[in-house]
Design a protein around this motif. Structure first.
Motif, PDB file in Angstrom:
ATOM      1  N   TRP A   1      -3.233   9.460 -12.551  1.00  0.00           N
ATOM      2  CA  TRP A   1      -3.994   8.736 -11.602  1.00  0.00           C
ATOM      3  C   TRP A   1      -2.996   8.085 -10.337  1.00  0.00           C
ATOM      4  O   TRP A   1      -3.639   7.816  -9.476  1.00  0.00           O
ATOM      5  CB  TRP A   1      -4.835   7.664 -12.464  1.00  0.00           C
ATOM      6  CG  TRP A   1      -5.121   8.415 -13.595  1.00  0.00           C
ATOM      7  CD1 TRP A   1      -5.092   8.173 -15.188  1.00  0.00           C
ATOM      8  CD2 TRP A   1      -6.166   9.319 -13.816  1.00  0.00           C
ATOM      9  NE1 TRP A   1      -5.857   8.713 -15.954  1.00  0.00           N
ATOM     10  CE2 TRP A   1      -6.491   9.678 -14.953  1.00  0.00           C
ATOM     11  CE3 TRP A   1      -7.149  10.046 -12.728  1.00  0.00           C
ATOM     12  CZ2 TRP A   1      -7.457  10.648 -15.590  1.00  0.00           C
ATOM     13  CZ3 TRP A   1      -7.901  11.142 -13.013  1.00  0.00           C
ATOM     14  CH2 TRP A   1      -8.046  11.362 -14.409  1.00  0.00           C
ATOM     15  N   HIS A   2      -2.173   7.257 -10.975  1.00  0.00           N
ATOM     16  CA  HIS A   2      -1.148   6.310 -10.287  1.00  0.00           C
ATOM     17  C   HIS A   2      -2.333   5.445  -9.132  1.00  0.00           C
ATOM     18  O   HIS A   2      -1.894   5.154  -8.099  1.00  0.00           O
ATOM     19  CB  HIS A   2      -0.525   7.414  -9.185  1.00  0.00           C
ATOM     20  CG  HIS A   2       0.437   8.092 -10.160  1.00  0.00           C
ATOM     21  ND1 HIS A   2       1.407   7.835 -10.743  1.00  0.00           N
ATOM     22  CD2 HIS A   2       0.676   9.521  -9.991  1.00  0.00           C
ATOM     23  CE1 HIS A   2       2.379   8.653 -11.242  1.00  0.00           C
ATOM     24  NE2 HIS A   2       1.612   9.765 -10.804  1.00  0.00           N
ATOM     25  N   PHE A   3      -3.232   4.854 -10.125  1.00  0.00           N
ATOM     26  CA  PHE A   3      -4.097   4.051  -9.403  1.00  0.00           C
ATOM     27  C   PHE A   3      -3.208   2.969  -8.830  1.00  0.00           C
ATOM     28  O   PHE A   3      -3.963   1.931  -7.881  1.00  0.00           O
ATOM     29  CB  PHE A   3      -5.261   3.767 -10.304  1.00  0.00           C
ATOM     30  CG  PHE A   3      -6.121   4.681 -10.358  1.00  0.00           C
ATOM     31  CD1 PHE A   3      -6.960   5.273  -9.316  1.00  0.00           C
ATOM     32  CD2 PHE A   3      -6.770   5.095 -11.523  1.00  0.00           C
ATOM     33  CE1 PHE A   3      -8.038   6.077  -9.369  1.00  0.00           C
ATOM     34  CE2 PHE A   3      -7.846   6.055 -11.580  1.00  0.00           C
ATOM     35  CZ  PHE A   3      -8.422   6.604 -10.546  1.00  0.00           C
ATOM     36  N   ILE A   4      -2.436   2.388  -9.554  1.00  0.00           N
ATOM     37  CA  ILE A   4      -1.391   1.255  -8.855  1.00  0.00           C
ATOM     38  C   ILE A   4      -1.009   1.374  -7.459  1.00  0.00           C
ATOM     39  O   ILE A   4      -0.864   0.401  -6.982  1.00  0.00           O
ATOM     40  CB  ILE A   4      -0.409   1.211  -9.980  1.00  0.00           C
ATOM     41  CG1 ILE A   4       0.324  -0.324  -9.942  1.00  0.00           C
ATOM     42  CG2 ILE A   4       0.815   2.082  -9.738  1.00  0.00           C
ATOM     43  CD1 ILE A   4       1.190  -0.805 -10.999  1.00  0.00           C
ATOM     44  N   THR A   5      -1.067   2.532  -7.044  1.00  0.00           N
ATOM     45  CA  THR A   5      -0.678   2.715  -5.764  1.00  0.00           C
ATOM     46  C   THR A   5      -1.468   1.878  -4.745  1.00  0.00           C
ATOM     47  O   THR A   5      -1.503   1.463  -3.452  1.00  0.00           O
ATOM     48  CB  THR A   5      -0.649   4.103  -4.993  1.00  0.00           C
ATOM     49  OG1 THR A   5      -1.773   4.814  -5.415  1.00  0.00           O
ATOM     50  CG2 THR A   5       0.533   4.822  -5.800  1.00  0.00           C
ATOM     51  N   TYR A   6      -2.961   1.504  -5.407  1.00  0.00           N
ATOM     52  CA  TYR A   6      -3.972   0.951  -4.627  1.00  0.00           C
ATOM     53  C   TYR A   6      -3.340  -0.684  -4.256  1.00  0.00           C
ATOM     54  O   TYR A   6      -3.319  -0.974  -3.185  1.00  0.00           O
ATOM     55  CB  TYR A   6      -5.271   0.816  -5.221  1.00  0.00           C
ATOM     56  CG  TYR A   6      -6.040   0.270  -4.345  1.00  0.00           C
ATOM     57  CD1 TYR A   6      -7.125   1.101  -3.492  1.00  0.00           C
ATOM     58  CD2 TYR A   6      -6.566  -1.007  -4.202  1.00  0.00           C
ATOM     59  CE1 TYR A   6      -7.976   0.688  -2.676  1.00  0.00           C
ATOM     60  CE2 TYR A   6      -7.663  -1.407  -3.312  1.00  0.00           C
ATOM     61  CZ  TYR A   6      -8.536  -0.737  -2.799  1.00  0.00           C
ATOM     62  OH  TYR A   6      -9.248  -1.083  -1.683  1.00  0.00           O
ATOM     63  N   THR A   7      -3.045  -1.244  -5.520  1.00  0.00           N
ATOM     64  CA  THR A   7      -2.502  -2.626  -5.030  1.00  0.00           C
ATOM     65  C   THR A   7      -1.103  -2.482  -4.579  1.00  0.00           C
ATOM     66  O   THR A   7      -0.549  -3.322  -3.906  1.00  0.00           O
ATOM     67  CB  THR A   7      -2.475  -3.314  -6.766  1.00  0.00           C
ATOM     68  OG1 THR A   7      -1.590  -2.570  -7.638  1.00  0.00           O
ATOM     69  CG2 THR A   7      -4.021  -3.898  -6.873  1.00  0.00           C
ATOM     70  N   GLY A   8      -0.709  -1.417  -4.748  1.00  0.00           N
ATOM     71  CA  GLY A   8       0.883  -1.152  -4.353  1.00  0.00           C
ATOM     72  C   GLY A   8       0.946  -0.874  -2.748  1.00  0.00           C
ATOM     73  O   GLY A   8       1.700  -0.847  -2.222  1.00  0.00           O
ATOM     74  N   THR A   9      -0.503  -0.826  -2.050  1.00  0.00           N
ATOM     75  CA  THR A   9      -0.667  -0.658  -0.755  1.00  0.00           C
ATOM     76  C   THR A   9      -1.390  -2.165  -0.246  1.00  0.00           C
ATOM     77  O   THR A   9      -0.887  -2.639   0.697  1.00  0.00           O
ATOM     78  CB  THR A   9      -1.650   0.324  -0.246  1.00  0.00           C
ATOM     79  OG1 THR A   9      -1.014   1.618  -0.905  1.00  0.00           O
ATOM     80  CG2 THR A   9      -1.805   0.293   0.992  1.00  0.00           C
ATOM     81  N   LEU A  10      -2.128  -2.639  -1.067  1.00  0.00           N
ATOM     82  CA  LEU A  10      -2.933  -4.031  -0.703  1.00  0.00           C
ATOM     83  C   LEU A  10      -1.816  -5.087  -0.821  1.00  0.00           C
ATOM     84  O   LEU A  10      -1.951  -5.890   0.162  1.00  0.00           O
ATOM     85  CB  LEU A  10      -4.004  -4.185  -1.714  1.00  0.00           C
ATOM     86  CG  LEU A  10      -4.896  -5.411  -1.532  1.00  0.00           C
ATOM     87  CD1 LEU A  10      -5.820  -5.430  -0.318  1.00  0.00           C
ATOM     88  CD2 LEU A  10      -5.834  -5.540  -2.896  1.00  0.00           C
ATOM     89  N   TYR A  11      -1.078  -5.137  -1.723  1.00  0.00           N
ATOM     90  CA  TYR A  11       0.085  -6.120  -1.831  1.00  0.00           C
ATOM     91  C   TYR A  11       0.926  -6.174  -0.761  1.00  0.00           C
ATOM     92  O   TYR A  11       1.172  -7.294   0.065  1.00  0.00           O
ATOM     93  CB  TYR A  11       0.775  -6.246  -3.208  1.00  0.00           C
ATOM     94  CG  TYR A  11      -0.196  -6.476  -4.203  1.00  0.00           C
ATOM     95  CD1 TYR A  11      -1.302  -7.227  -4.122  1.00  0.00           C
ATOM     96  CD2 TYR A  11       0.442  -6.575  -5.642  1.00  0.00           C
ATOM     97  CE1 TYR A  11      -2.205  -7.580  -5.427  1.00  0.00           C
ATOM     98  CE2 TYR A  11      -0.113  -6.643  -6.890  1.00  0.00           C
ATOM     99  CZ  TYR A  11      -1.437  -7.370  -6.810  1.00  0.00           C
ATOM    100  OH  TYR A  11      -2.278  -7.691  -7.947  1.00  0.00           O
ATOM    101  N   PRO A  12       1.244  -5.147  -0.223  1.00  0.00           N
ATOM    102  CA  PRO A  12       2.369  -5.108   1.130  1.00  0.00           C
ATOM    103  C   PRO A  12       1.522  -5.439   2.163  1.00  0.00           C
ATOM    104  O   PRO A  12       1.862  -6.096   3.230  1.00  0.00           O
ATOM    105  CB  PRO A  12       2.650  -3.325   1.083  1.00  0.00           C
ATOM    106  CG  PRO A  12       2.671  -3.047  -0.396  1.00  0.00           C
ATOM    107  CD  PRO A  12       1.576  -3.790  -0.972  1.00  0.00           C
ATOM    108  N   VAL A  13       0.086  -5.042   2.410  1.00  0.00           N
ATOM    109  CA  VAL A  13      -0.467  -5.526   3.621  1.00  0.00           C
ATOM    110  C   VAL A  13      -0.813  -6.944   3.681  1.00  0.00           C
ATOM    111  O   VAL A  13      -0.639  -7.667   4.562  1.00  0.00           O
ATOM    112  CB  VAL A  13      -2.010  -4.754   3.688  1.00  0.00           C
ATOM    113  CG1 VAL A  13      -3.050  -5.515   4.657  1.00  0.00           C
ATOM    114  CG2 VAL A  13      -1.843  -3.317   3.565  1.00  0.00           C
ATOM    115  N   MET A  14      -1.232  -7.456   2.666  1.00  0.00           N
ATOM    116  CA  MET A  14      -0.991  -9.046   2.396  1.00  0.00           C
ATOM    117  C   MET A  14       0.213  -9.666   2.697  1.00  0.00           C
ATOM    118  O   MET A  14       0.397 -10.563   3.297  1.00  0.00           O
ATOM    119  CB  MET A  14      -1.534  -9.271   0.784  1.00  0.00           C
ATOM    120  CG  MET A  14      -1.919 -10.752   0.714  1.00  0.00           C
ATOM    121  SD  MET A  14      -3.438 -11.402   1.573  1.00  0.00           S
ATOM    122  CE  MET A  14      -3.544 -12.925   0.854  1.00  0.00           C
ATOM    123  N   ALA A  15       1.453  -9.135   2.169  1.00  0.00           N
ATOM    124  CA  ALA A  15       2.549  -9.478   2.469  1.00  0.00           C
ATOM    125  C   ALA A  15       2.821  -9.668   3.921  1.00  0.00           C
ATOM    126  O   ALA A  15       3.379 -10.460   4.171  1.00  0.00           O
ATOM    127  CB  ALA A  15       3.694  -8.927   1.617  1.00  0.00           C
TER     128      ALA A  15
END
Length: 392
Positions: A363-377
């Motif tokens: 799944w690697h669903f963690i790539t979702y927050t792995g993209t959301l957090y960088p955008v926020m950062a």
């Protein structure tokens, strides 16, 4: 009345942008008209799939993009949220939960979130309110209610700038599910979000602090006591690992007082000490394999080829920059600058930042927050004249 999924989150209008920006496979038609119309996705082909949205699996082999593109990242995030809402219809910790919490906070740089997502949150709240409390006490339901409350509270804070009746209802439901020890039930199987009660409690603290004026003006004496029980839990119970310490430091921004000044500085130093030579951070260096949940992922994690020296990833790098910034570390600090530079250099061609799942090889669903957090950062560290979309 259920909203038509043709209108949900502006699905049709986003497809042309998403196809061009992220390389999505576009189908010829949408599916049925109900919000919860079901299509069983083929996860061998797609990480997120619904109607015209078909997002390929995340992979560590995906090439790094030549230029940073916020557009491609946002296309992935919006597409993933749309697909999850339409196909799954729930507020999940790894996708729609954190999208709901952080997307309103990005309104200044990305524009207002779609009102249809707010309508989905309200509909999901009514569904949860209709359930017997006993039905909501196990599994992932308490965590979903906590993320639902935090999402509504964030929308109130950053979009409408007023406390809504729906957020009050969600917070009341959240505290009706609170355990006697001040926390909430959580599965102990799917790190990092559904791995322990401590993680869920930090999100509950966020929801309380985000809801405009709720704690000071709207919470009854009984609810005030339950908030005090939450505070006491976070002050009394040792975080199970360093990842939980990061989450607690972030919660402190929204509910001040859950950690003292000395502990706060200790947590900041811990995050800074975990920075890797390339400027990024790795989620795998923030907990021993046995510390995630009940340790049921330990054997798999210890067998990874880079176990002794795990690579930096988008999830932890974005999270570290966001949390350090929330704790008062300036964007000009060398550690923040190196983290931001890592994010600028390591976006993949699809718009995602790669983060390998702690749970499965599929799944690697963690790539979702792995993209959301960088955008926020990138948003919280940008100067006022920094580009907010495509960077060249």
């Amino acid at each position: 009345m259920q909203p038509q999924h043709e209108n949900l989150l502006g699905l049709r209008s986003a497809m042309k942008l998403m196809h061009a920006a992220i390389g999505l496979s576009v189908g010829t038609s949408l599916l049925g008209s109900g919000l919860h119309a079901q299509e069983e996705p083929d996860h061998r082909l797609h990480q997120y799939h619904f109607g015209e949205i078909a997002i390929p699996p995340a992979s560590g082999d995906e090439p790094v993009a030549e230029n940073l593109s916020i557009e491609r990242a946002v296309a992935y995030l919006e597409g993933g949220a749309r697909a999850w809402v339409n196909n799954r219809g729930c507020v999940s910790c790894h996708t729609t939960g954190w999208y709901g919490i952080l997307r309103p906070q990005l309104a200044g740089s990305l524009g207002q979130p779609d009102a249809a997502f707010r309508a989905f949150l309200e509909e999901r709240l009514q569904d949860r309110l209709a359930k017997d409390l006993g039905e909501l006490q196990g599994g992932v339901d308490p965590a979903e209610v906590v993320h639902l409350a935090a999402s509504l509270a964030s929308w109130d804070a950053y979009v409408d700038q007023r406390l809504s009746p729906e957020t009050e209802q969600a917070l009341q439901l959240m505290f009706r599910l609170q355990r006697d020890d001040g926390a909430w039930h959580s599965p102990d199987t799917w790190p990092p979000f559904e791995s322990d009660a401590f993680q869920v409690a930090t999100v509950a603290a966020m929801s309380v602090g985000l809801a405009p004026g709720w704690l000071e003006q709207s919470a009854s004496p009984e609810l005030q006591g339950q908030v005090a029980s939450l505070r006491e839990y976070l002050q009394r119970v040792p975080p199970p690992h360093d990842y939980a310490r990061v989450a607690l430091l972030w919660a402190e921004q929204h509910l001040p007082g859950v950690i003292g000044a000395d502990r706060k500085q200790d947590f900041v130093r811990m995050i800074l000490d975990r920075q890797r030579p390339d400027g990024g951070w790795s989620i795998r260096s923030f907990a021993q394999p046995e510390e995630w949940g009940r340790g049921n992922r330990a054997e798999r994690l210890r067998a990874e080829a880079d176990f002794g020296d795990p690579a930096s990833d988008g999830h932890q790098t974005g999270l570290a920059v966001v949390v350090l910034s929330s704790a008062g570390v300036p964007s000009t600090d060398p550690a923040i600058e190196r983290g931001v530079e890592w994010l600028r250099r390591n976006q993949r061609e699809s718009g995602r930042w790669w983060t390998k799942s702690l749970n499965t090889e599929t799944w690697h669903f963690i790539t979702y927050t792995g993209t959301l957090y960088p955008v926020m950062a990138l948003a919280v560290t940008s100067s006022p004249d920094s580009p907010s979309s495509e960077e060249r």
